[in-house]
Design a protein around this motif. Sequence first.
Motif, PDB file in Angstrom:
ATOM      1  N   VAL A   1       4.368  47.818  20.578  1.00 30.42           N
ATOM      2  CA  VAL A   1       4.600  46.704  19.648  1.00 30.42           C
ATOM      3  C   VAL A   1       6.090  46.558  19.351  1.00 30.42           C
ATOM      4  CG1 VAL A   1       4.128  45.858  17.323  1.00 30.42           C
ATOM      5  CG2 VAL A   1       2.301  46.910  18.659  1.00 30.42           C
ATOM      6  N   ARG A   2       6.777  47.669  19.156  1.00 26.20           N
ATOM      7  CA  ARG A   2       8.222  47.591  18.914  1.00 26.20           C
ATOM      8  C   ARG A   2       8.936  46.949  20.105  1.00 26.20           C
ATOM      9  NH1 ARG A   2       7.507  53.272  17.289  1.00 26.20           N
ATOM     10  NH2 ARG A   2       7.415  53.414  15.013  1.00 26.20           N
TER      11      ARG A   2
ATOM     12  N   GLN B   1       8.238  43.139  20.170  1.00 26.84           N
ATOM     13  CA  GLN B   1       8.967  42.427  19.126  1.00 26.84           C
ATOM     14  C   GLN B   1      10.462  42.352  19.419  1.00 26.84           C
ATOM     15  OE1 GLN B   1       8.093  43.930  15.201  1.00 26.84           O
ATOM     16  NE2 GLN B   1       6.189  42.785  15.102  1.00 26.84           N
ATOM     17  N   SER B   2      10.998  43.385  20.041  1.00 20.14           N
ATOM     18  CA  SER B   2      12.430  43.373  20.340  1.00 20.14           C
ATOM     19  C   SER B   2      12.784  42.351  21.408  1.00 20.14           C
ATOM     20  CB  SER B   2      12.879  44.768  20.789  1.00 20.14           C
ATOM     21  OG  SER B   2      12.290  45.109  22.036  1.00 20.14           O
TER      22      SER B   2
ATOM     23  N   SER C   1      10.884  39.434  21.957  1.00 17.96           N
ATOM     24  CA  SER C   1      10.287  38.127  21.667  1.00 17.96           C
ATOM     25  C   SER C   1      11.213  37.290  20.800  1.00 17.96           C
ATOM     26  CB  SER C   1       8.936  38.314  20.974  1.00 17.96           C
ATOM     27  OG  SER C   1       8.396  37.057  20.604  1.00 17.96           O
TER      28      SER C   1
ATOM     29  N   VAL D   1       9.541  36.393  17.005  1.00 18.78           N
ATOM     30  CA  VAL D   1       9.541  37.341  15.899  1.00 18.78           C
ATOM     31  C   VAL D   1      10.848  37.187  15.136  1.00 18.78           C
ATOM     32  CG1 VAL D   1       9.427  39.785  15.266  1.00 18.78           C
ATOM     33  CG2 VAL D   1       8.108  38.920  17.203  1.00 18.78           C
TER      34      VAL D   1
ATOM     35  N   GLU E   1       2.286  37.893  19.189  1.00 17.15           N
ATOM     36  CA  GLU E   1       2.964  39.005  18.535  1.00 17.15           C
ATOM     37  C   GLU E   1       2.297  39.355  17.204  1.00 17.15           C
ATOM     38  OE1 GLU E   1       5.622  37.032  21.394  1.00 17.15           O
ATOM     39  OE2 GLU E   1       4.357  36.339  19.741  1.00 17.15           O
ATOM     40  N   GLU E   2       1.889  38.349  16.441  1.00 13.53           N
ATOM     41  CA  GLU E   2       1.220  38.612  15.163  1.00 13.53           C
ATOM     42  C   GLU E   2      -0.129  39.293  15.372  1.00 13.53           C
ATOM     43  OE1 GLU E   2       2.992  34.910  12.492  1.00 13.53           O
ATOM     44  OE2 GLU E   2       1.108  34.681  13.576  1.00 13.53           O
TER      45      GLU E   2
ATOM     46  N   VAL F   1       0.397  42.992  16.208  1.00 10.02           N
ATOM     47  CA  VAL F   1       0.705  43.812  15.029  1.00 10.02           C
ATOM     48  C   VAL F   1      -0.557  44.077  14.212  1.00 10.02           C
ATOM     49  CG1 VAL F   1       1.984  43.873  12.864  1.00 10.02           C
ATOM     50  CG2 VAL F   1       3.082  43.031  14.931  1.00 10.02           C
TER      51      VAL F   1
ATOM     52  N   VAL G   1       8.226  47.838  11.939  1.00  6.78           N
ATOM     53  CA  VAL G   1       7.600  46.738  12.677  1.00  6.78           C
ATOM     54  C   VAL G   1       7.509  45.556  11.726  1.00  6.78           C
ATOM     55  CG1 VAL G   1       5.451  45.929  13.706  1.00  6.78           C
ATOM     56  CG2 VAL G   1       6.328  48.178  14.286  1.00  6.78           C
ATOM     57  N   ARG G   2       7.818  44.384  12.228  1.00  7.73           N
ATOM     58  CA  ARG G   2       7.778  43.181  11.405  1.00  7.73           C
ATOM     59  C   ARG G   2       6.432  42.485  11.512  1.00  7.73           C
ATOM     60  NH1 ARG G   2      12.581  41.941  14.958  1.00  7.73           N
ATOM     61  NH2 ARG G   2      11.733  43.859  15.783  1.00  7.73           N
ATOM     62  N   GLN G   3       6.232  41.472  10.658  1.00  9.94           N
ATOM     63  CA  GLN G   3       5.020  40.634  10.637  1.00  9.94           C
ATOM     64  C   GLN G   3       3.766  41.435  10.295  1.00  9.94           C
ATOM     65  OE1 GLN G   3       5.303  38.831  14.610  1.00  9.94           O
ATOM     66  NE2 GLN G   3       6.011  36.930  13.669  1.00  9.94           N
TER      67      GLN G   3
END
Length: 699
Positions: A158-159, A162-163, A165, A168, A322-323, A326, A364-366
């Motif tokens: 996931v990290r 996100q890095s 995309s 995000v 991405e959401e 997560v 991690v975001r979102q």
Amino acid sequence: LEDVQQTAASALKTHLVAYFPVSSTPSERLLQRTTLGFVKMLSTAANAAASRGAVRALGALPRKLLPTKAIFQEVIAALASAGKSSSAQEEDAETRMLAVASLHSLVGRYCSASVDVELVEQVEKVYQDALEDYAMDKRGDVGSWSRKAALRAYADLVRLVQSKSEKVPHFLDGGKARNVLEKMKAAAGGRPAAHKVHQTREDDEDPRDRDVIGIQVDTGFGRGTIVGLRTYGTVADVDFPEGTFGYTYFGGQALMPVPDLRIPSSIEQNMSCFVVPSSEDRKALLTDEAGKRVLEAFQSREPLAFPGRGPRAVPSSLPSFEEGLVKRLLRSVLKQFGEKLDSVRQCAGSLLMDLLSSDYRRGVRQIPRRRQIVAALRSAAPGAEAWSNAALTFPMLVKIMSLSEYTHCVLEGMIISVGCISEGISKAAAGALLELHKALRSSRNRQVPRLIGDALLEILGANVGNLRVVLPLFKTIDLLFKHEYLIELGKLKGAQAGARTFPERLLAAVQAELQQGGNHKNVSLLNTTASLLIGAMAFQNPTRKEAAKLVLKLMGHRYPLVRKHAAEELYHKLLVDDATFVDLHAEQQEDEDDRRPQEERPDAGNADPESPGNGNGSAKATSKRLSQEALTVVMDALSCTQWDGEMNEARSARQRIAASMQIDLKLTDKPSKASRGAFERKQSEELASYEALVREAGY
């Protein structure tokens, strides 16, 4: 031995990098000797040691030996089937764990430049399958090795996504300082810089904050300019020009908390203010006959379009890839966080704190409901052993369970802990669950109990025949029933018209498990089912009557322990609550006034002696209530019968009880017309003799 294996894998990796130079694309001969050769070695391994070596060799492959997407997908498929496909390596826990670890390292090398969604989905499927590995052998829960490795690999996946995309946001979704920084960028006309992963940085500078440098801000000491940021964007270096109070007080520069800074307004910055356009300018922007165009679009069911502008875009409410990634990661982590093994909870808890961290290298975001999760975990002890302590983790976990996004996953893990054989874990998990329901009842919260009830039924429906889940799930429901929780769900129906109530759906799920689950010979499950059905008799009809019928069927089971347990549970229920027996056939819509004695009713003085409703109750209620004489017969039969003795005697007593309770068991199927002729089949239940039972058991 493990050190030798790791050293050999490291040496192979160095060898492949140094002695196989590749200018552009590796040759077919080289691939057959390395990548494809290791895949073939894994599929044809003669023993577990060979399969483990092949898996480690695949994990040591450099990026240059994975030239195409098709070859990498072939490697993923081989690792996904490792340890469970062929008979030579079947149920080898070490191979499965090493396969997850090898895939973890390969993904980081292959996707270092860009991320392919199809590959990510394929890798995610491997990790999710590993998280469902609950294999057991003489060493215990060996599947936990794969689950812990999959948790760490899943988080790094996931990290990585996100890095890479652009969808995000380039800032974490929490923290007052971070929000202030982004407002500064917007007010100053800047935009967030492209996010880059700096895995080797040792300082606390965040590359995403470089766009803030040079912005003028107002402080309590006058206006200054941001020249640097520290401590992950929470503290700013502010330079004050000569002539300001800040220059006199600090001598030029000072460290200021970011939340205390303010962007000057446009007037303060001597910028041109916003000008309202004239009526002629606004009219030029409007579309003629806009109402007519809207009506035509509605009637034709076509997107609304304006001349020269194209269709009007409708914002999508569907979550992005991405959401969703997560959300699935958080649900997997929380499920493992609630399970019974201390080592798994320790791994999941530590990983959860990393995911919630404000450090861009770990967080991690979102994350949905991030602040509520952080608040629930805030009482955790900072020690390394805090997450393995069941007395600390489960009270925090039930707070997260009240969030609708995580009710199902948390409950799916906690029921395993509630029903486990470890007394300490079971007591801590059950106590936390009961405390949650107690707090919900005191606050008159009905939404969360309904979420929990629906989640319990969803888990039961998805795990029919899975004894590892069904047995602790039944124990959890029985525990809640014994403390009179979830009873309030009896009158709540689903959102759709005609939907069944919670007790009706529960009874149908229990019947499906008994008929289709294949666990009808498990004594523990049958005894727990009897206790659950006794608790379900607290609901209104038709659930009460159907639950009593199932209990009577278990009282005639071929296993003596099951008959005895079911009879004892029914005896204790009737001894404590005889109203359950008296109102066994009462309808749900019966008024409470009908249950009162005649002299206590509000209309007792005006009642007509000749009216049908006069007497001990209305005519409808009287015809459906059982007498105290029938209750006496039932209690005598329950107390005077040796239920773990001769089965024919027990079934005869059960028939008397069923007759007194006015329940038709319908235990024997009538012979069909096609089966009649040679002889008349006697009415008897399956395996009616103890001899047949012993013969079936194999003694």
